[in-house]
Design a protein around this motif. Structure first.
Motif, PDB file in Angstrom:
ATOM      1  N   ALA A  14     -10.533  -6.063 -21.627  1.00 38.84           N
ATOM      2  CA  ALA A  14     -11.045  -4.829 -21.017  1.00 38.84           C
ATOM      3  C   ALA A  14      -9.876  -3.964 -20.541  1.00 38.84           C
ATOM      4  N   PRO A  15      -9.933  -2.668 -20.798  1.00 38.96           N
ATOM      5  CA  PRO A  15      -8.845  -1.794 -20.343  1.00 38.96           C
ATOM      6  C   PRO A  15      -8.893  -1.612 -18.832  1.00 38.96           C
ATOM      7  N   ALA A  16      -7.752  -1.293 -18.264  1.00 42.73           N
ATOM      8  CA  ALA A  16      -7.725  -0.971 -16.841  1.00 42.73           C
ATOM      9  C   ALA A  16      -8.630   0.224 -16.599  1.00 42.73           C
ATOM     10  N   PRO A  17      -9.470   0.175 -15.582  1.00 37.53           N
ATOM     11  CA  PRO A  17     -10.441   1.257 -15.368  1.00 37.53           C
ATOM     12  C   PRO A  17      -9.762   2.551 -14.942  1.00 37.53           C
ATOM     13  N   ASP A  18     -10.411   3.640 -15.265  1.00 37.65           N
ATOM     14  CA  ASP A  18      -9.931   4.952 -14.836  1.00 37.65           C
ATOM     15  C   ASP A  18     -10.558   5.242 -13.477  1.00 37.65           C
ATOM     16  N   VAL A  19      -9.804   4.987 -12.422  1.00 39.87           N
ATOM     17  CA  VAL A  19     -10.345   5.153 -11.072  1.00 39.87           C
ATOM     18  C   VAL A  19      -9.682   6.350 -10.398  1.00 39.87           C
ATOM     19  N   SER A  20     -10.431   6.971  -9.514  1.00 39.97           N
ATOM     20  CA  SER A  20      -9.911   8.121  -8.778  1.00 39.97           C
ATOM     21  C   SER A  20     -10.353   8.002  -7.328  1.00 39.97           C
ATOM     22  N   PHE A  21      -9.397   8.123  -6.413  1.00 39.21           N
ATOM     23  CA  PHE A  21      -9.726   8.055  -4.991  1.00 39.21           C
ATOM     24  C   PHE A  21      -8.657   8.784  -4.189  1.00 39.21           C
ATOM     25  N   ASP A  22      -8.974   9.052  -2.941  1.00 40.67           N
ATOM     26  CA  ASP A  22      -8.043   9.713  -2.037  1.00 40.67           C
ATOM     27  C   ASP A  22      -7.145   8.652  -1.402  1.00 40.67           C
ATOM     28  N   PRO A  23      -5.839   8.630  -1.715  1.00 37.75           N
ATOM     29  CA  PRO A  23      -4.959   7.592  -1.164  1.00 37.75           C
ATOM     30  C   PRO A  23      -4.898   7.591   0.361  1.00 37.75           C
ATOM     31  N   ALA A  24      -5.206   8.713   0.974  1.00 38.82           N
ATOM     32  CA  ALA A  24      -5.127   8.808   2.440  1.00 38.82           C
ATOM     33  C   ALA A  24      -6.293   8.124   3.130  1.00 38.82           C
ATOM     34  N   THR A  25      -7.396   7.920   2.416  1.00 39.76           N
ATOM     35  CA  THR A  25      -8.585   7.337   3.041  1.00 39.76           C
ATOM     36  C   THR A  25      -9.053   6.051   2.364  1.00 39.76           C
ATOM     37  N   HIS A  26      -8.647   5.823   1.119  1.00 43.96           N
ATOM     38  CA  HIS A  26      -9.125   4.653   0.378  1.00 43.96           C
ATOM     39  C   HIS A  26      -8.367   3.408   0.846  1.00 43.96           C
ATOM     40  N   LEU A  27      -9.105   2.387   1.259  1.00 39.24           N
ATOM     41  CA  LEU A  27      -8.474   1.186   1.789  1.00 39.24           C
ATOM     42  C   LEU A  27      -7.814   0.374   0.675  1.00 39.24           C
ATOM     43  N   ALA A  28      -6.555   0.043   0.905  1.00 36.28           N
ATOM     44  CA  ALA A  28      -5.819  -0.801  -0.026  1.00 36.28           C
ATOM     45  C   ALA A  28      -5.918  -2.259   0.384  1.00 36.28           C
ATOM     46  N   VAL A  29      -5.596  -2.531   1.632  1.00 35.29           N
ATOM     47  CA  VAL A  29      -5.580  -3.918   2.095  1.00 35.29           C
ATOM     48  C   VAL A  29      -6.298  -4.045   3.429  1.00 35.29           C
ATOM     49  N   LEU A  30      -6.734  -5.265   3.678  1.00 29.83           N
ATOM     50  CA  LEU A  30      -7.478  -5.576   4.901  1.00 29.83           C
ATOM     51  C   LEU A  30      -6.946  -6.901   5.456  1.00 29.83           C
ATOM     52  N   PRO A  31      -5.706  -6.903   5.953  1.00 28.00           N
ATOM     53  CA  PRO A  31      -5.217  -8.122   6.604  1.00 28.00           C
ATOM     54  C   PRO A  31      -5.915  -8.317   7.939  1.00 28.00           C
ATOM     55  N   TYR A  32      -5.857  -9.527   8.442  1.00 26.78           N
ATOM     56  CA  TYR A  32      -6.501  -9.805   9.727  1.00 26.78           C
ATOM     57  C   TYR A  32      -5.441 -10.035  10.798  1.00 26.78           C
ATOM     58  N   SER A  33      -5.612  -9.350  11.915  1.00 24.82           N
ATOM     59  CA  SER A  33      -4.664  -9.403  13.022  1.00 24.82           C
ATOM     60  C   SER A  33      -5.438  -9.511  14.321  1.00 24.82           C
ATOM     61  N   SER A  34      -4.814 -10.119  15.310  1.00 27.56           N
ATOM     62  CA  SER A  34      -5.453 -10.207  16.627  1.00 27.56           C
ATOM     63  C   SER A  34      -5.118  -9.013  17.506  1.00 27.56           C
ATOM     64  N   GLY A  35      -4.375  -8.047  16.965  1.00 25.41           N
ATOM     65  CA  GLY A  35      -4.048  -6.863  17.749  1.00 25.41           C
ATOM     66  C   GLY A  35      -3.255  -7.242  18.979  1.00 25.41           C
ATOM     67  N   THR A  36      -3.622  -6.684  20.118  1.00 25.26           N
ATOM     68  CA  THR A  36      -2.923  -7.024  21.350  1.00 25.26           C
ATOM     69  C   THR A  36      -3.580  -8.189  22.076  1.00 25.26           C
ATOM     70  N   THR A  37      -4.814  -8.509  21.699  1.00 28.95           N
ATOM     71  CA  THR A  37      -5.513  -9.624  22.349  1.00 28.95           C
ATOM     72  C   THR A  37      -6.763  -9.955  21.527  1.00 28.95           C
ATOM     73  N   GLY A  38      -7.448 -11.012  21.889  1.00 29.26           N
ATOM     74  CA  GLY A  38      -8.752 -11.291  21.305  1.00 29.26           C
ATOM     75  C   GLY A  38      -8.710 -11.992  19.971  1.00 29.26           C
ATOM     76  N   LEU A  39      -9.832 -11.940  19.255  1.00 25.21           N
ATOM     77  CA  LEU A  39     -10.002 -12.638  17.995  1.00 25.21           C
ATOM     78  C   LEU A  39      -9.506 -11.779  16.839  1.00 25.21           C
ATOM     79  N   PRO A  40      -9.204 -12.403  15.681  1.00 24.22           N
ATOM     80  CA  PRO A  40      -8.710 -11.635  14.538  1.00 24.22           C
ATOM     81  C   PRO A  40      -9.677 -10.527  14.118  1.00 24.22           C
ATOM     82  N   LYS A  41      -9.088  -9.388  13.752  1.00 26.57           N
ATOM     83  CA  LYS A  41      -9.863  -8.215  13.339  1.00 26.57           C
ATOM     84  C   LYS A  41      -9.288  -7.683  12.032  1.00 26.57           C
TER      85      LYS A  41
END
Length: 526
Positions: A163-190
């Motif tokens: 299958a060929p790579a799809p022809d996708v179009s999105f706004d790089p400023a708003t389209h999420l690339a990655v979603l790592p998980y971090s505990s921020g400054t406190t609390g459970l991973p987000k």
């Protein structure tokens, strides 16, 4: 007072991460070595890497995954990680990277929390991956085992789908690339929502201070699933057409072998690795003469350790940087050409960054002095690398990012007249163990679920070598017969190895404020 980077702003192109890194490969670039598998020595050129990325993108799209879908990647550092990571992004998919050390329940939590639709893993991690996939309700077809396993699709299936790579179009400023998980400054991973623009920006922001070149050879001991390894090492090296030698795990003799045999030039490390390179008897016998730069991050790197490392690497520049997942991650670093800046500092703001130092008690901004050092205050940062927010958690997002776009870091800093920052303390409760974040709240929730534990608190205590060890203060339930070993074994069975409780102290009560908040400073002082 807003403090600005002394570095001139860099222009950030309005493109996807794939186009930024791979669209302009020249004929010469295509023949360069992009990846070397550390254990086997097998080499992958940039031309082959791009072809694999395009094929993965096609294979993923053929499986029905579309732009905006979330897919989990659960793998140590192997060449396939790079192909799959960028292939997913090439298809417009958002990647949530899972720590290779995560337990089955931890994998399941992240799959559910992120809304992942598929999981890519490797056979040595399949037991944990399968347990997590079951929690998330995945079928075996939803779990792709890169190196193959009975009943599961493999990387070969993706690469040979035709299958060929799809022809996708999105706004790089708003389209999420990655979603790592971090505990921020406190609390459970987000889930930290980082866009294509965030990642592109941070590579360019850090580049003037951390120069890499096409003839650089970089051992990849920092995990790609961690934002430091992902942005600074993997993406930074690809951007400059350097060669990356992958290591599935840290093993000092193997690391030293790779440095010597491959004539490694740049070492991206966390402080424990820097310490090993400086002091371990094996390292004292190793040939490190090819190294020109060592960059430490992910945890504090004090001036004394930096001096010891510099003595071991007399021909190399030894420096440190600072950041967090919420900033993609780099906000500060010591420029490679600034030998006048103390290696115990976190250096200067990178390009396009602004910062404030704020009194945490009053909220008043602290002035940068005309000479000398400022009063201490919490560091707030703004720039194009700052996250969109936390996935599905508007309250935490509002608590972390101010209306004018400044991110609360939870670290207490001072700044001098030249714009050099020093971390002096932490507001945030996170424990830093071997460069990993250990959120006390997560361990406390586990502990109080034990039927023989009435209450518990977890803090980080220094171990004498610049590390923090997770220590549990435990209140036994009435009539309980519970030992310190019982507590440590109970937690160890449920969490990744770096989150283990290392010390236990039994107590009659956990000190708390009138609002019920654990008084961790009192426990640390005990």
């Amino acid at each position: 007072m807003v403090i600005r980077s002394p570095q001139a702003d860099v222009e950030i192109p309005d493109v996807s991460l794939y186009d930024f890194l791979f669209a302009d490969l020249t004929g010469e670039d295509l023949e360069r070595i992009a990846l070397v598998d550390g254990p086997t020595g097998e080499k992958t050129t940039y031309g082959t890497l791009r072809a694999h990325i395009d094929a993965v993108a096609g294979g993923i799209a053929a499986r029905g995954l579309e732009p905006g879908d979330v897919v989990a990647l659960h793998s140590p550092n192997v060449p396939a990680f790079v192909s799959v990571f960028h292939g997913l992004l090439r298809a417009g998919v958002t990647v949530t990277t899972i720590n290779a050390l995560a337990s089955g329940p931890e994998v399941g939590k992240q799959l559910v929390a992120s809304g992942a639709k598929a999981l890519l893993t490797v056979s040595p991690l399949l037991a944990q991956a399968a347990e997590g996939a079951e929690v998330a309700g995945f079928d075996t077809e939803d779990v792709i085992v890169l190196d193959g396993a009975p009943g599961h699709p493999s990387l070969r299936d993706l690469l040979t789908s035709g299958a060929p790579a799809p022809d996708v179009s999105f706004d790089p400023a708003t389209h999420l690339a990655v979603l790592p998980y971090s505990s921020g400054t406190t609390g459970l991973p987000k889930g930290v929502m980082l866009t294509h623009r965030n990642l592109v920006a941070n590579v360019l922001q850090a580049e003037p201070y951390i120069p890499l070149y096409a003839d650089d050879v970089i051992p990849a001991v920092l995990p790609f699933f961690h934002i430091y390894g992902m942005t600074v090492l993997m993406n930074g090296a690809i951007y400059q057409r350097s060669s990356v030698v992958t290591m599935p795990r840290f093993d000092l003799p193997e690391y030293l072998r790779i440095i010597a045999e491959h004539r490694a030039t740049v070492l991206f490390v966390a402080p424990p690795i820097a310490l090993a390179v400086a002091k371990h008897p094996l390292a004292l016998e190793a040939d490190l003469s090819s190294v020109r730069l060592m960059m430490s991050g992910a945890a504090p790197f004090d001036e004394q350790l930096a001096a010891v490392v510099a003595q071991r690497l007399p021909h190399a520049r030894v420096m440190q940087g600072y950041g967090m997942s919420e900033m993609s991650p780099v906000s500060h670093t010591i420029p490679a050409d600034r030998t006048d800046i103390s290696p115990g500092s976190i250096g200067l703001l990178v390009a396009n960054m602004q910062a404030k130092v704020v009194d945490p008690a009053t909220g008043e901004e602290i002035e940068q002095p005309a000479e000398g050092m400022s009063a201490p205050g919490e560091l707030l940062c703004a720039g194009p690398n700052v996250m969109v927010g936390y996935l599905g958690n508007e309250q935490e997002t509002r608590d972390t990012i101010t209306p004018d776009g400044f991110l609360h870091t939870g670290d207490i800093v001072t700044v001098d007249a030249d714009g050099v920052f020093y971390v002096v303390d932490r507001l945030k409760e996170l424990i830093k163990y071997k460069g990993y974040q250990v959120p006390p709240a997560e361990l406390e929730a586990l502990l109080v679920a034990h039927p023989q534990i009435a209450d518990a608190a977890v803090v980080g205590v220094p171990d004498g070598e610049g590390e923090e060890l997770p220590k549990a203060f435990v209140v036994r339930a009435d009539g309980a017969d519970l030992s310190a070993e019982d507590v440590m074994e109970y937690v160890a069975a449920k969490v990744a190895p770096y989150k283990k409780i290392r010390l236990v102290e039994f107590t009659h009560a956990i000190p708390k404020s009138a609002a019920g908040k654990i008084l961790r400073k009192d426990l640390k002082a005990a």
